[in-house]
Write an enzyme that holds these catalytic residues in place. Structure first.
Site, PDB file in Angstrom:
ATOM      1  N   LEU A  98      -9.230   7.086   6.738  1.00 31.58           N
ATOM      2  CA  LEU A  98      -9.292   8.528   6.963  1.00 31.58           C
ATOM      3  C   LEU A  98     -10.447   8.894   7.896  1.00 31.58           C
ATOM      4  O   LEU A  98     -11.393   8.130   8.066  1.00 31.58           O
ATOM      5  CB  LEU A  98      -9.426   9.242   5.616  1.00 31.58           C
ATOM      6  CG  LEU A  98      -8.301   8.901   4.619  1.00 31.58           C
ATOM      7  CD1 LEU A  98      -8.707   9.245   3.203  1.00 31.58           C
ATOM      8  CD2 LEU A  98      -7.023   9.625   5.011  1.00 31.58           C
ATOM      9  N   PRO A  99     -10.395  10.103   8.497  1.00 32.47           N
ATOM     10  CA  PRO A  99     -11.365  10.466   9.542  1.00 32.47           C
ATOM     11  C   PRO A  99     -12.790  10.739   9.071  1.00 32.47           C
ATOM     12  O   PRO A  99     -13.746  10.471   9.804  1.00 32.47           O
ATOM     13  CB  PRO A  99     -10.761  11.738  10.160  1.00 32.47           C
ATOM     14  CG  PRO A  99      -9.331  11.738   9.763  1.00 32.47           C
ATOM     15  CD  PRO A  99      -9.288  11.066   8.422  1.00 32.47           C
ATOM     16  N   ASN A 103     -12.241  14.333   4.062  1.00 36.28           N
ATOM     17  CA  ASN A 103     -10.865  13.843   3.941  1.00 36.28           C
ATOM     18  C   ASN A 103     -10.734  12.840   2.805  1.00 36.28           C
ATOM     19  O   ASN A 103      -9.749  12.853   2.049  1.00 36.28           O
ATOM     20  CB  ASN A 103     -10.410  13.189   5.245  1.00 36.28           C
ATOM     21  CG  ASN A 103     -10.400  14.142   6.418  1.00 36.28           C
ATOM     22  OD1 ASN A 103     -11.129  13.952   7.383  1.00 36.28           O
ATOM     23  ND2 ASN A 103      -9.583  15.175   6.343  1.00 36.28           N
ATOM     24  N   THR A 129     -14.854   5.375   7.745  1.00 40.25           N
ATOM     25  CA  THR A 129     -16.300   5.339   7.984  1.00 40.25           C
ATOM     26  C   THR A 129     -16.868   6.662   7.498  1.00 40.25           C
ATOM     27  O   THR A 129     -16.654   7.716   8.120  1.00 40.25           O
ATOM     28  CB  THR A 129     -16.611   5.138   9.479  1.00 40.25           C
ATOM     29  OG1 THR A 129     -16.113   3.859   9.894  1.00 40.25           O
ATOM     30  CG2 THR A 129     -18.110   5.179   9.731  1.00 40.25           C
ATOM     31  N   LYS A 204     -22.021  -0.475   8.310  1.00 45.31           N
ATOM     32  CA  LYS A 204     -21.271   0.140   9.414  1.00 45.31           C
ATOM     33  C   LYS A 204     -22.146   1.135  10.177  1.00 45.31           C
ATOM     34  O   LYS A 204     -22.084   1.222  11.416  1.00 45.31           O
ATOM     35  CB  LYS A 204     -20.020   0.839   8.872  1.00 45.31           C
ATOM     36  CG  LYS A 204     -19.192   1.559   9.936  1.00 45.31           C
ATOM     37  CD  LYS A 204     -18.680   0.609  11.002  1.00 45.31           C
ATOM     38  CE  LYS A 204     -18.008   1.341  12.153  1.00 45.31           C
ATOM     39  NZ  LYS A 204     -16.746   2.012  11.775  1.00 45.31           N
TER      40      LYS A 204
END
Length: 273
Positions: A98-99, A103, A129, A204
């Site tokens: 998902l963005p 979300n 992320t 990340k």
């Protein structure tokens, strides 16, 4: 509880009770792999990732907030459902891509979210992320429902997703790592365990920070070289840049065309005299 979740639960219990036992439950993993995998978030990254699961023989049950984005995956053989809760009702291993953090929160805890119908023993893998603190919140919420949540953001972009060459940075309960890796290796070339929940997201962030610093440094270097060589801004640089990929300072950003665009933006914002 489904057969796959039951087998995973037995395997985890056995490992906790027999920490020094060296066993391989090949037959159990084989049986589990026959069960459907849920996939939520069928966008530029999610579509090729889910398609690679199909290529490895996993039945995929998917959904997306934009139904039209599911057509390509449906044509590839995936079953498309209306909402995340419906996916959770049908699958005991679910991947989300998902963005952003909001979300993820909506997909997991919203009115039609995963946790509304999640089955006990379900393995939830979030490859979005997002903020590490949100990953930790989702893990707590999942645990209350008897499910296991792991964060597994990716590096590599759409190209690597299409070629199943992504790198997954995984955070979560270590005894569940192998169960997650079974699926992630279908979509990536590198699957790295980083630590407890949220660790994957932290790694990340570091990855993205290093990438941004590298791109800025490369773009500034290119601007210095262009200015020193008196290149025309209308005809691009006249210097030969092959050394970027061949010398001791070779880096991915130096070989990526996008850095040329960044170089142009930096030059426009503060041109070198």
């Amino acid at each position: 509880m489904s057969m796959a979740a039951l087998l995973r639960g037995y395997r985890s219990l056995y490992k906790r009770c027999n920490k020094h036992a060296d066993i391989t439950l090949v037959s159990c993993r084989s049986m589990a792999s026959k069960t459907p995998v849920g996939f939520i978030g069928i966008g530029n990254m999610g579509t090729p990732m889910a398609r690679n699961l199909l290529k490895h023989g996993y039945p995929v049950i998917a959904t997306d907030v934009f139904p039209e984005s599911c057509k390509e995956l449906c044509d590839s053989g995936a079953q498309i459902l209306d909402c995340p809760a419906d996916v959770a009702e049908r699958a005991d291993r679910i991947i989300t891509m998902l963005p952003s953090s909001p979300n993820v929160i909506e997909v997991y805890t919203g009115p039609n979210g995963i946790l509304k119908k999640v089955k006990k023993g379900t393995l939830l893998i979030d490859s979005s992320t997002i903020d590490p603190s949100v990953s930790k919140e989702m893990a707590v919420a999942a645990e209350k429902m008897g499910a296991v949540y792991m964060d597994a953001p990716v590096s590599g972009g759409v190209g690597a997703a299409s070629l199943a060459k992504l790198t997954f940075m995984v955070g979560g309960v270590e005894v569940e790592f192998n169960a997650a890796k079974e699926l992630l290796t279908c979509m990536g070339a590198n699957v790295v365990y980083c630590g407890q929940v949220g660790s994957g997201q932290a790694v990340k962030i570091c990855n993205n920070m290093m990438l941004a610093i590298g791109m800025i440094g490369t773009a500034e270097t290119m601007n210095l070289g262009i200015s020193s060589n008196h290149s025309s801004p209308h005809h691009g640089p006249s210097m030969e840049w092959n050394w970027l990929g061949a010398s001791g300072i070779q880096c991915w950003t130096g070989n990526d065309g996008s850095v040329v665009t960044m170089s142009s933006l930096i030059r426009a914002s503060h041109p070198l005299s």
